[in-house]
Motif scaffolding. Structure first.
Motif, PDB file in Angstrom:
ATOM      1  N   GLN A 190       0.846  -1.196   0.000  1.00 17.24           N
ATOM      2  CA  GLN A 190       0.000   0.000   0.000  1.00 17.24           C
ATOM      3  C   GLN A 190       0.883   1.248   0.000  1.00 17.24           C
ATOM      4  O   GLN A 190       1.903   1.305   0.697  1.00 17.24           O
ATOM      5  N   ARG A 226       2.094   4.953   0.961  1.00 19.26           N
ATOM      6  CA  ARG A 226       2.020   5.684   2.228  1.00 19.26           C
ATOM      7  C   ARG A 226       1.182   6.949   2.097  1.00 19.26           C
ATOM      8  O   ARG A 226       0.596   7.412   3.067  1.00 19.26           O
ATOM      9  N   SER A 227       1.165   7.516   0.904  1.00 13.23           N
ATOM     10  CA  SER A 227       0.381   8.736   0.699  1.00 13.23           C
ATOM     11  C   SER A 227      -1.095   8.373   0.532  1.00 13.23           C
ATOM     12  O   SER A 227      -1.441   7.255   0.153  1.00 13.23           O
ATOM     13  N   THR A 228      -1.964   9.340   0.826  1.00 10.11           N
ATOM     14  CA  THR A 228      -3.405   9.168   0.674  1.00 10.11           C
ATOM     15  C   THR A 228      -3.977  10.361  -0.086  1.00 10.11           C
ATOM     16  O   THR A 228      -3.249  11.291  -0.455  1.00 10.11           O
ATOM     17  N   LYS A 229      -5.285  10.356  -0.281  1.00  7.28           N
ATOM     18  CA  LYS A 229      -5.921  11.490  -0.944  1.00  7.28           C
ATOM     19  C   LYS A 229      -5.769  12.755  -0.116  1.00  7.28           C
ATOM     20  O   LYS A 229      -5.637  13.853  -0.649  1.00  7.28           O
ATOM     21  N   GLU A 230      -5.816  12.606   1.205  1.00  3.31           N
ATOM     22  CA  GLU A 230      -5.736  13.776   2.079  1.00  3.31           C
ATOM     23  C   GLU A 230      -4.300  14.251   2.290  1.00  3.31           C
ATOM     24  O   GLU A 230      -4.051  15.434   2.516  1.00  3.31           O
ATOM     25  N   VAL A 243       3.834  13.385   3.983  1.00 11.69           N
ATOM     26  CA  VAL A 243       3.528  12.207   4.804  1.00 11.69           C
ATOM     27  C   VAL A 243       4.313  12.216   6.106  1.00 11.69           C
ATOM     28  O   VAL A 243       3.763  11.987   7.188  1.00 11.69           O
TER      29      VAL A 243
END
Length: 1253
Positions: A779, A781-785, A791
């Motif tokens: 997965q 580490r970064s997300t949409k938010e 990060v």
């Protein structure tokens, strides 16, 4: 029968008919005349025939008694011939003359009588020389030897740190935490501050900066007002420790320069996300109006153009950006220089400037581009105000090469080039490094304070290797040894076009080191998890530091097998698989030939002249049947070139019968192009003729060729398939090996997953345990938010808010990050900092440790340094310890100020010497200097068994090369060689033994350490050990007269001063007696405590001591002597009983103690006949000590030359000492000038300005 004639050669003596007394008569070998030879003459010339000749051996006889030669050597037999210590001129020195001046160079010389024996090999002692009365045999004073060794090593180590307060400024609020400075640096006073800050009133109101930070602002701005000799503006170095608030100090400097109209500034740091910290620091000091521009977000066009529009403010960039360029070739460096302009006089800050190191690399390597860019920007902006800022600015002298604006070398200094400066520091040892920091502070170019480590705890914890891990490690070591043999064997089957072998082996050993580093780190994961859970249970939070994340191996695995996996990726396994898959030597697969290519090969093989056309072959065949002359043939040949194809038919004949008949029946061979009649062949050809018909001869040759070709191709294919099969088998073995998972993923999983662990690393993705518990998922580490670049900041905030109580940090993701128990944050729990993987260098170690120990913290951290018992793993501690030792000297002024890892420092000169001794012992070139571990001196077979085992181990890791099995008397033994570059390479030895099974690995390491201890012990005994700063401890230390200024620095006004102290080192009878009585009164005295006298007499008297048993020491005693007070080393009970006997009465002890106390005030322990006379200070109670303090670097080379003239070896070394006066507690640090050398030093310094204080 006549008389036999006399032989002419050799001539015989005739009966002398009345010769002169003592003369000899001989017959000349040439004219046979009789010659009279005078007594004592052996060679002569015949006066008649002029033949040179000599007496025969039988007439020489015993030489006449001669007067014995004079004992003295030299031109004048009444004098001694000795070389001058400076100019090496040979001088005739009268007997008995002890001191004199060289008539050639004028240097003051002293005769060391102890060393005269080498000039008189036939004389047993100097006392037997003419002019010297015979002395009784000299006794060796064992007590004096002990005392002399202790004096050479220096006094007991005092307090390393002292509380710090600005010595010359009293403005601003106190720093929020206790700040300390090394006692060496505290002995140096900075120049008087003369600069007045424009922002001072504002700072008084806001209290944004502490008094320490204001002090830095004042001295930095004051330094920037000066210029170096080369015309460039002088720079400043902020060497404060991690967490001291250097960022806010930089913000204050930018704000001060802004007030003076200097509205452009460059801020170079290590990470682009630190731009947010820069923004925060500027806001904190009240500089909210100054904009911060991130260079990585800007185009490569001109910064002050209309499109970009940056006219002023701070341009924030990283060291990577400094060397970046666009696809069109535009560089960031040129862009910055254009924005600044050639007359730029604003601020340029190199934050975390250790990133610019390696500008002057060691031999064989290249300077880094970053270092060159930092040097270029300083050269292109001579008016700019440069600030170097880092807690680890120079981990060793070589890494100071980019600090050109400090003015330590170059025009106007005693070091014309940086290499001269570097050479002087290398030669001076640790003491010279310590002087650099003190000199920089004295000249107002340097500050270095650090947060007090009071309350911080350091503990080195040995992580036990579990049984499964031990078995895993042993099998891995055996596999690597087998893989090396496999690679060596596979290389022999390669064709001539084999790959670069050296490149393969470089990759092999690099992978070998990374593999076992991973294994060591994985072995510590259970201990780290246990420590972390224990800390969490105690209400603390945890920070785990490592260096490598294993991201590259994980991403390769995910790319190959997908995002969903059965288990976590094993970094060591993937590393091994990649090494074998990409570098295992497999021969190229042979190509099978098709029918068309076979025919083509046949034509090329059998054609007489390849490349010649069929028509040309026919003409050449017909040529031999033409009867015309050459001209007509050439003419017809030329004409035939213009004719049609049909014209060639007249030359078509059968090459068997040479007949032109039945041309239409001629058969043409497709291989050799011969023309034959079918009936001329044997047997005749009767079958149909195809286009690719071949004659019998060609067919036979082609079939033979095919058979050979097929056999060759089959052999190549066999080798290829065997090699491929072997490679596949090795890969299968690697896949079957039980190897640990990636430590980072393993840690996160065992500590509760990413929901509980904040990760601050440079990797882009991670493996998570699937929700069902089976398998893992990759997965991002970064997300949409949260974007990738934010990060780590997001994770940091979660940790500081207490939402996650475990943080894992790497160098890539944590540079400049604050993770301390900050009073301003929600999470103020005490930090437990666990180092799972020790950084490669002290720079990184200091940076990582500084993440959790910073200003404004509610509690100091607990440091837990994890090691395994594997000897080879100490390699990583050795690297750090080597840097920390010199780092502590350079940036803190005292090598003892570094972290306590010096026990693991093996990569030094003593380590190199010990390694060479060990190698020579194992290779049976020399005997081993110590008994190997696990061996017995009573059983030599155990030593030989160890040597055999150790030699095999060194062969398996590639240190011993070119091995052969001996024959003859050494039959069965293995011999080889160790290349010269490996003989002293401690790093390579510690790297390679990591790949050995734990048993032999540890035995080899223990042997190396034992030899190293012996080497250091011998160096101490010989007075050659570099012990850094020496503390002079005494009962009384007082300054004699006024200090004498011998040099003044024109730029800073700092001076070089000669101090003379009177030192009383003794301990009175009353003080010694009270020490014993207090122990007896407190009830802690032991039966053997008391006064002792030596069992032997020296010079007609005995020595007395007070011995007090150390508590819990198991038979060691603290020793006090009347002349020198408390001894540096403790004495074992066995040594005490063998050298001394306890006194039964206090009266006898009183008399002996007081007598020795009084005598030692005027003479040394060697007695009144000491060879060095008044210059000897061994065991003398009252001494005169000369210390050259203040500014030392400008006069360093002069002092070094003056000391090199000294007779005694210990007086030639440059030694840094530290002492404190008894009356007014004045602390002085400087160079110790021996009494015997003071005149020579002052004479050589006379060229400098002599200013009376």
């Amino acid at each position: 029968m006549g008389q036999p004639s006399l032989p002419t050669v050799p001539p015989l003596a005739l009966p002398p008919p009345g010769p002169p007394a003592g003369s000899l008569q001989v017959r000349c070998a040439g004219c046979h005349g009789i010659l009279a030879v005078a007594p004592g003459m052996t060679e002569f010339i015949c006066p008649k025939c002029q033949l040179p000749q000599m007496l025969p051996p039988e007439l020489l006889g015993a030489p006449p008694p001669r007067r014995p030669p004079p004992k003295a050597q030299g031109i004048d037999p009444t004098k001694i011939q000795l070389p001058c210590a400076r100019c090496k001129a040979i001088l005739n020195v009268p007997h008995g003359l002890a001191r004199f001046n060289c008539p050639q160079c004028g240097v003051d010389l002293a005769v060391d009588l102890a060393k005269l024996q080498q000039y008189f090999p036939s004389v047993s002692s100097p006392a037997s020389l003419v002019g010297f009365p015979p002395d009784p045999p000299e006794e060796i004073n064992e007590v004096a030897i002990d005392v002399e060794r202790e004096e050479d090593e220096g006094g007991a180590i005092g307090e390393t740190f002292t509380d710090y307060r600005p010595p010359r400024l009293s403005v601003g609020c106190p720093h929020p935490d206790a700040v300390v400075e090394t006692s060496s640096l505290s002995a140096v006073q900075p120049p008087e501050p003369t600069y007045h800050l424009k922002i001072m009133d504002e700072l008084d109101k806001s209290n944004a900066l502490s008094c320490l930070q204001i002090e830095t602002l004042v001295y930095a701005c004051q330094r920037h007002l000066h210029y170096l000799q080369n015309g460039a503006r002088a720079g400043f170095f902020i060497g404060d420790g991690a967490g001291m608030g250097k960022g806010r100090t930089i913000a204050g400097l930018i704000w001060e320069n802004w007030q003076h109209g200097r509205c452009k500034a460059l801020w170079v740091s290590v990470g682009s996300d630190l731009k947010f910290d820069a923004r925060r620091d500027l806001d904190d000091v009240g500089a909210s109006c100054i904009e911060v521009h991130a260079l990585n977000k800007l185009p490569y066009s001109k910064l002050d153009s209309k499109a970009v529009g940056i006219k002023d403010g701070v341009v924030f960039l990283t060291y990577s950006s400094l060397i970046a360029s666009s696809e069109k070739g535009r560089s960031r460096l040129v862009q910055l220089l254009q924005w600044c302009g050639s007359d730029f006089d604003g601020l340029v800050v190199f934050d975390e400037c250790h990133k610019a190191k390696n500008l002057i690399p060691e031999a064989g390597s290249q300077p880094t581009r970053t270092g060159e860019a930092v040097l270029e920007i300083q050269a292109r902006l001579p008016e700019a105000r440069f600030v170097y800022c880092s807690a680890t600015g120079a981990s060793e002298p070589r890494n100071m090469g980019y600090m050109v604006r400090l003015g330590l070398w170059g025009a106007g200094t005693c070091f014309p080039q940086f290499q001269d400066f570097l050479g002087a520091l290398d030669k001076g040892g640790v003491g010279a490094l310590e002087l650099v920091a003190m000199d920089m502070k004295a000249r107002g170019m340097y500050v270095c304070r650090t947060l007090s480590y009071k309350g911080a705890e350091f503990e080195v914890i040995e992580a036990p290797l579990e049984e499964g891990m031990m078995d895993m490690y042993k099998k891995a070591a055996e596999f690597w040894a087998e893989l090396r043999v496999e690679l060596l064997s596979a290389n022999t089957f390669l064709s001539e076009e084999k790959p670069n072998s050296s490149q393969v082996w470089r990759l092999y050993w690099a992978s070998h080191q990374r593999f076992f580093r991973h294994m060591c780190m994985s072995a510590k994961v259970p201990a780290a998890v246990r420590l972390a859970k224990q800390a969490l249970a105690e209400g603390k939070c945890v920070v785990i530091g490592l260096q490598s994340t294993g991201e590259a191996r994980t991403e390769e695995f995910v790319t190959k097998y997908g995002l969903e996996l059965e288990d976590f990726v094993s970094g060591p396994r993937e590393l091994l698989l990649k090494l074998v898959e990409e570098n295992y030597p497999v021969p190229p697969k042979p190509d099978s030939l098709g029918e068309e290519s076979v025919k083509e090969l046949q034509r090329k093989r059998h054609s007489a002249t390849p490349g010649v056309s069929f028509k040309e072959r026919q003409r050449k065949t017909a040529k031999w049947n033409v009867t015309s002359d050459t001209d007509s043939f050439e003419e017809s040949l030329s004409e035939s070139d213009l004719e049609s194809t049909e014209s060639d038919e007249e030359f078509q004949i059968c090459e068997i019968c040479n007949s032109e008949e039945d041309k239409k029946l001629l058969l043409r061979c497709s291989c050799c192009a011969r023309l034959v009649h079918p009936g001329c062949l044997v047997p005749p050809w009767t079958d149909l003729v195809s286009d690719d018909w071949s004659c019998y001869s060609c067919k036979e040759k082609t079939d033979e060729y095919f058979h050979a070709r097929d056999a060759y191709v089959a052999e190549l294919m066999k080798r290829y398939e065997a090699s491929l099969e072997r490679k596949t088998k090795i890969l299968d073995i690697i896949r079957s090996l039980d190897l640990p998972n990636n430590p980072l993923d393993d840690l996160i999983d065992k500590l509760g997953g990413p929901e509980n662990v904040a990760e601050m690393t440079g990797r882009r993705g991670m493996l998570l345990r699937a929700s069902g518990g089976k398998g893992v998922i990759y997965q991002a580490r970064s997300t949409k938010e949260v974007a990738m670049e934010m990060v780590n900041m997001h994770e940091k905030q979660l940790f500081m808010d207490g939402k996650k109580l475990v943080a894992i940090i790497s160098e890539a993701g944590s540079a400049g990050v604050s993770l301390q128990a900050d009073r301003r944050t929600l999470n103020q729990k005490r930090r437990v900092h666990i180092t799972l993987e020790l950084p490669w260098s002290a720079d990184r170690a200091i940076q990582q440790f500084g993440r959790t120990h910073r200003s404004n913290q509610a509690s100091a951290p607990q440091y837990r340094l994890l090691f395994t018992y594997l000897g080879g793993e100490k390699r990583f501690a050795s690297i750090v310890a080597k840097r920390l030792e010199s780092l502590g000297a350079l940036t803190q002024g005292d090598r003892r100020a570094g972290l306590s890892l010096s026990a693991f420092n093996y990569d030094n000169n003593y380590g190199k010497k010990a390694l060479m001794m060990m190698y020579r012992g194992i290779m049976e070139q020399d005997p081993l200097p110590v008994l190997p571990p696990g061996c017995s001196s009573e059983e030599p077979a155990t030593i030989q068994e160890f040597i055999t085992y150790a030699k095999a181990a060194l062969i398996s890791v590639g240190i011993v090369r070119d091995t052969v099995i001996c024959s003859g008397k050494d039959g069965g033994k293995v011999s080889g060689r160790i290349v010269d570059s490996d003989m002293h390479d401690v790093g390579r030895f510690l790297n390679r033994i990591l790949g050995l099974p734990p048993d032999i690995q540890n035995r080899l390491f223990e042997l190396f350490v034992s030899i190293l201890d012996l080497t250091v012990h011998n160096a101490r005994n010989e007075g050659q050990f570099d012990s850094g700063i020496i503390d002079i401890k005494a009962n009384s230390i007082e300054l004699q007269g006024s200090p004498r200024t011998v040099h003044v620095d024109n730029l800073s006004g700092a001076s070089t001063v000669l101090f003379t102290f009177s030192v009383d080192r003794g301990i009175t009878w009353e003080s010694a007696k009270s020490l014993l009585e207090e122990r007896q009164k407190d009830g802690v005295a032991c039966a053997n405590d008391g006064f002792y006298e030596s069992r032997r007499e020296w010079m007609g008297r005995k020595h007395f001591i007070l011995a007090l048993e150390c508590s819990g020491s198991g038979g060691t005693y603290k020793i006090f002597r009347p002349a020198v007070g408390e001894a540096l080393r403790e004495m074992l009970a066995a040594e005490l009983k063998s050298k001394y006997k306890k006194l039964s009465t206090i009266e006898k002890a009183n008399k002996g103690w007081q007598d020795e106390y009084e005598v030692s005030s005027v003479q040394c322990m060697h007695g009144p006949k000491c060879k060095l006379g008044t210059y000897c200070t061994v065991g003398r109670r009252l001494q005169e000590v000369n210390v050259l303090g203040g500014l030392i670097l400008p006069v360093w080379s002069t002092i070094e030359k003056a000391l090199s003239k000294q007779v005694r070896q210990s007086h030639r070394r440059t030694r840094v000492v530290r002492l404190e006066t008894t009356t007014n507690c004045q602390r002085i640090v400087g160079l110790l000038i021996p009494n015997a050398a003071i005149e020579s030093v002052m004479e050589d310094l006379s060229g400098f300005q002599d200013v009376e204080s």
